[in-house]
Motif scaffolding. Structure first.
Motif, PDB file in Angstrom:
ATOM      1  N   LYS A   7       0.827  -1.202   0.000  1.00 28.43           N
ATOM      2  CA  LYS A   7       0.000   0.000   0.000  1.00 28.43           C
ATOM      3  C   LYS A   7       0.867   1.260   0.000  1.00 28.43           C
ATOM      4  O   LYS A   7       0.519   2.258  -0.624  1.00 28.43           O
ATOM      5  N   LEU A   8       1.989   1.215   0.723  1.00 26.25           N
ATOM      6  CA  LEU A   8       2.868   2.382   0.775  1.00 26.25           C
ATOM      7  C   LEU A   8       3.383   2.751  -0.604  1.00 26.25           C
ATOM      8  O   LEU A   8       3.476   3.937  -0.951  1.00 26.25           O
ATOM      9  N   THR A   9       3.721   1.754  -1.400  1.00 30.91           N
ATOM     10  CA  THR A   9       4.364   2.006  -2.693  1.00 30.91           C
ATOM     11  C   THR A   9       3.400   1.924  -3.869  1.00 30.91           C
ATOM     12  O   THR A   9       3.835   1.992  -5.015  1.00 30.91           O
ATOM     13  N   ALA A  10       2.105   1.787  -3.596  1.00 34.35           N
ATOM     14  CA  ALA A  10       1.124   1.740  -4.682  1.00 34.35           C
ATOM     15  C   ALA A  10       1.231   2.998  -5.531  1.00 34.35           C
ATOM     16  O   ALA A  10       1.267   4.116  -5.025  1.00 34.35           O
ATOM     17  N   GLY A  11       1.321   2.802  -6.837  1.00 33.95           N
ATOM     18  CA  GLY A  11       1.494   3.926  -7.747  1.00 33.95           C
ATOM     19  C   GLY A  11       2.943   4.320  -7.958  1.00 33.95           C
ATOM     20  O   GLY A  11       3.232   5.201  -8.752  1.00 33.95           O
ATOM     21  N   GLY A  12       3.855   3.686  -7.236  1.00 37.22           N
ATOM     22  CA  GLY A  12       5.271   3.915  -7.438  1.00 37.22           C
ATOM     23  C   GLY A  12       5.920   4.894  -6.492  1.00 37.22           C
ATOM     24  O   GLY A  12       7.134   4.850  -6.282  1.00 37.22           O
ATOM     25  N   PHE A  13       5.128   5.805  -5.896  1.00 35.12           N
ATOM     26  CA  PHE A  13       5.698   6.816  -5.009  1.00 35.12           C
ATOM     27  C   PHE A  13       4.586   7.384  -4.145  1.00 35.12           C
ATOM     28  O   PHE A  13       3.454   7.557  -4.603  1.00 35.12           O
ATOM     29  N   SER A  14       4.900   7.674  -2.871  1.00 37.50           N
ATOM     30  CA  SER A  14       3.884   8.244  -1.991  1.00 37.50           C
ATOM     31  C   SER A  14       4.516   9.212  -1.000  1.00 37.50           C
ATOM     32  O   SER A  14       5.734   9.255  -0.828  1.00 37.50           O
ATOM     33  N   VAL A  15       3.632   9.964  -0.328  1.00 40.42           N
ATOM     34  CA  VAL A  15       4.045  11.003   0.607  1.00 40.42           C
ATOM     35  C   VAL A  15       3.307  10.807   1.922  1.00 40.42           C
ATOM     36  O   VAL A  15       2.090  10.585   1.938  1.00 40.42           O
ATOM     37  N   GLY A  16       4.043  10.882   3.020  1.00 32.41           N
ATOM     38  CA  GLY A  16       3.449  10.793   4.346  1.00 32.41           C
ATOM     39  C   GLY A  16       3.896  11.956   5.209  1.00 32.41           C
ATOM     40  O   GLY A  16       4.507  12.917   4.733  1.00 32.41           O
ATOM     41  N   VAL A  17       3.592  11.871   6.509  1.00 32.64           N
ATOM     42  CA  VAL A  17       4.007  12.901   7.455  1.00 32.64           C
ATOM     43  C   VAL A  17       4.591  12.232   8.693  1.00 32.64           C
ATOM     44  O   VAL A  17       4.209  11.122   9.056  1.00 32.64           O
ATOM     45  N   GLU A  18       5.527  12.952   9.313  1.00 34.50           N
ATOM     46  CA  GLU A  18       6.162  12.453  10.531  1.00 34.50           C
ATOM     47  C   GLU A  18       5.623  13.214  11.737  1.00 34.50           C
ATOM     48  O   GLU A  18       5.549  14.442  11.729  1.00 34.50           O
ATOM     49  N   LEU A  19       5.229  12.488  12.762  1.00 29.27           N
ATOM     50  CA  LEU A  19       4.790  13.097  14.007  1.00 29.27           C
ATOM     51  C   LEU A  19       6.006  13.533  14.837  1.00 29.27           C
ATOM     52  O   LEU A  19       7.066  12.932  14.712  1.00 29.27           O
ATOM     53  N   PRO A  20       5.872  14.577  15.679  1.00 24.41           N
ATOM     54  CA  PRO A  20       4.649  15.276  16.046  1.00 24.41           C
ATOM     55  C   PRO A  20       4.272  16.314  14.999  1.00 24.41           C
ATOM     56  O   PRO A  20       5.156  16.917  14.385  1.00 24.41           O
ATOM     57  N   LEU A  21       3.021  16.539  14.819  1.00 27.78           N
ATOM     58  CA  LEU A  21       2.575  17.535  13.856  1.00 27.78           C
ATOM     59  C   LEU A  21       2.509  18.890  14.571  1.00 27.78           C
ATOM     60  O   LEU A  21       1.449  19.412  14.893  1.00 27.78           O
ATOM     61  N   ASP A  22       3.686  19.432  14.842  1.00 31.05           N
ATOM     62  CA  ASP A  22       3.825  20.706  15.533  1.00 31.05           C
ATOM     63  C   ASP A  22       4.959  21.483  14.861  1.00 31.05           C
ATOM     64  O   ASP A  22       5.814  20.886  14.201  1.00 31.05           O
ATOM     65  N   GLY A 213      18.287  13.995   3.093  1.00 31.37           N
ATOM     66  CA  GLY A 213      19.400  14.486   2.283  1.00 31.37           C
ATOM     67  C   GLY A 213      18.874  15.078   0.994  1.00 31.37           C
ATOM     68  O   GLY A 213      17.665  15.166   0.762  1.00 31.37           O
ATOM     69  N   THR A 214      19.776  15.498   0.138  1.00 31.80           N
ATOM     70  CA  THR A 214      19.413  16.036  -1.165  1.00 31.80           C
ATOM     71  C   THR A 214      19.142  14.886  -2.135  1.00 31.80           C
ATOM     72  O   THR A 214      19.529  13.736  -1.875  1.00 31.80           O
ATOM     73  N   PRO A 215      18.515  15.166  -3.277  1.00 33.62           N
ATOM     74  CA  PRO A 215      18.358  14.112  -4.284  1.00 33.62           C
ATOM     75  C   PRO A 215      19.692  13.483  -4.682  1.00 33.62           C
ATOM     76  O   PRO A 215      19.761  12.261  -4.903  1.00 33.62           O
ATOM     77  N   HIS A 276      11.955  10.865  -6.160  1.00 36.83           N
ATOM     78  CA  HIS A 276      11.499   9.622  -6.795  1.00 36.83           C
ATOM     79  C   HIS A 276      12.500   9.164  -7.847  1.00 36.83           C
ATOM     80  O   HIS A 276      12.877   7.985  -7.903  1.00 36.83           O
ATOM     81  N   LYS A 277      12.956  10.083  -8.662  1.00 34.31           N
ATOM     82  CA  LYS A 277      13.948   9.746  -9.689  1.00 34.31           C
ATOM     83  C   LYS A 277      15.238   9.229  -9.062  1.00 34.31           C
ATOM     84  O   LYS A 277      15.918   8.364  -9.624  1.00 34.31           O
ATOM     85  N   ALA A 278      15.571   9.726  -7.865  1.00 40.71           N
ATOM     86  CA  ALA A 278      16.792   9.303  -7.174  1.00 40.71           C
ATOM     87  C   ALA A 278      16.655   7.928  -6.535  1.00 40.71           C
ATOM     88  O   ALA A 278      17.642   7.386  -6.028  1.00 40.71           O
ATOM     89  N   GLY A 279      15.435   7.387  -6.516  1.00 44.00           N
ATOM     90  CA  GLY A 279      15.254   6.039  -6.001  1.00 44.00           C
ATOM     91  C   GLY A 279      14.321   5.904  -4.827  1.00 44.00           C
ATOM     92  O   GLY A 279      14.073   4.786  -4.350  1.00 44.00           O
ATOM     93  N   ALA A 280      13.788   7.019  -4.306  1.00 43.79           N
ATOM     94  CA  ALA A 280      12.888   6.946  -3.157  1.00 43.79           C
ATOM     95  C   ALA A 280      11.502   6.496  -3.590  1.00 43.79           C
ATOM     96  O   ALA A 280      10.961   6.977  -4.588  1.00 43.79           O
ATOM     97  N   ALA A 281      10.918   5.586  -2.806  1.00 45.65           N
ATOM     98  CA  ALA A 281       9.544   5.136  -3.051  1.00 45.65           C
ATOM     99  C   ALA A 281       8.552   5.860  -2.148  1.00 45.65           C
ATOM    100  O   ALA A 281       7.349   5.806  -2.396  1.00 45.65           O
TER     101      ALA A 281
END
Length: 326
Positions: A7-22, A213-215, A276-281
């Protein structure tokens, strides 16, 4: 049934958030922290449940929590404060679809069978949404306090990974079982190398949680990961994070800082494409540096950024009003 990693990689790439949301690392957030007499690095958790639900409703793919057992003033970061597995149980109850990831549980500090039971419990309570990120730990002060050997943490890490993999079968006496039973093996993601050889990590782990890090940094790191984990990106995904300060001007150019950047949303879109191009899913967004209210930033990203990567239908299903679109 698809796994949490599927589910995380469905579509090839996804975006999430890291807690705490502050945004306690911003100037305004730091002033508020001082006024509230919170410790440096101790976030405001007054709206944590509301914002976790919002992330789910807006279509972010994952919520990531860290494991910081003790507050050490030398590090000055309390993460999301709450004990990791207890908090994940709470998050499982207040969200519906969003994946729940640890980044990462410090295995050698924990009792192995209780770690397994805690993870199995969260996986059941969340209906299979847990991704177990694990690490060997990098805070030497914790080890003597917990009665653990810092120098032997690499060996302890390998032993606990083996226990998680066989669900305790090689440890428990005949007839003794640990409940709840895992319905399928837990996805195990490693943060860094956990005192292991890269080849061992590539063979035994299901994904890599890499430092921000950077791409260009990620091209090199993801290349190492693919060389030891196999050439298919979505099978054993490479995952990282961005410390993001989303600027008001959509076209504001990139201003890089340690672990991330201040940038407008169009530059963020370009950066995520480059990742994504650099290899991150998958990329998790860390918002503690945000000068703007966290809710406003999440809504803008959901309205303009997530549809570029998750698909219009998936990211647009929220009924939450988009303040940034006004």
């Amino acid at each position: 049934m698809p796994s949490a990693l599927d589910k995380l990689t469905a579509g090839g790439f996804s975006v999430g958030v890291e807690l705490p949301l502050d945004n306690d690392w911003s100037p305004a957030g730091d002033r508020a922290r001082r006024e509230a007499r919170r410790l440096p690095g101790e976030p405001d958790l007054a709206r944590h449940g509301e914002l976790a639900r919002l992330a789910d409703q807006l279509g972010f793919r994952a919520l990531w929590v860290r494991d910081v057992p003790l507050y050490d003033p030398q590090f000055g970061d309390a993460a999301q404060v709450f004990e990791t597995f207890s908090y994940l149980g709470y998050l499982a109850g207040v969200t519906e679809r969003i994946l729940l990831g640890t980044a990462a549980v410090v295995l050698p500090l924990r009792e192995p069978l209780l770690t397994l039971k805690s993870a199995a419990t969260v996986d059941h309570l969340s209906n299979g949404r847990l991704m177990l990120g694990v690490a060997s730990g990098d805070r030497p002060i914790e080890y003597p306090i917990f009665g653990r050997d810092f120098a032997q943490r690499g060996k302890a890490f390998r032993e606990q990974v083996a226990l998680l993999r066989d669900a305790g079968a090689a440890t428990l006496p005949a007839g003794v079982q640990l409940l709840p039973r895992l319905r399928k093996p837990l996805p195990l993601l490693v943060a860094g190398l956990a005192q292991q050889d890269p080849a061992w990590v590539g063979e035994h782990m299901d994904g890599w949680l890499a430092y921000p890090g950077t791409p260009e940094d990620h091209v090199r790191r993801s290349g190492l990961w693919r060389s030891v984990a196999g050439s298919t990106p979505n099978t054993k995904p490479y995952i990282s994070f961005i410390h993001l300060d989303l600027l008001d001007d959509p076209d504001a150019p990139m201003q890089r800082h340690r672990f991330g950047a201040a940038v407008g949303r169009n530059g963020l879109i370009d950066e995520l494409h480059a990742m994504h191009k650099a290899g991150a899913a998958h990329i998790g967004l860390h918002l503690r540096r945000s000068h703007r209210p966290v809710r406003e930033v999440m809504e803008e990203i959901a309205a303009y950024v997530l549809p570029r990567f998750h698909g219009a239908g998936e990211a647009a299903g929220s009924t939450v009003p988009l303040a940034s679109a006004a």
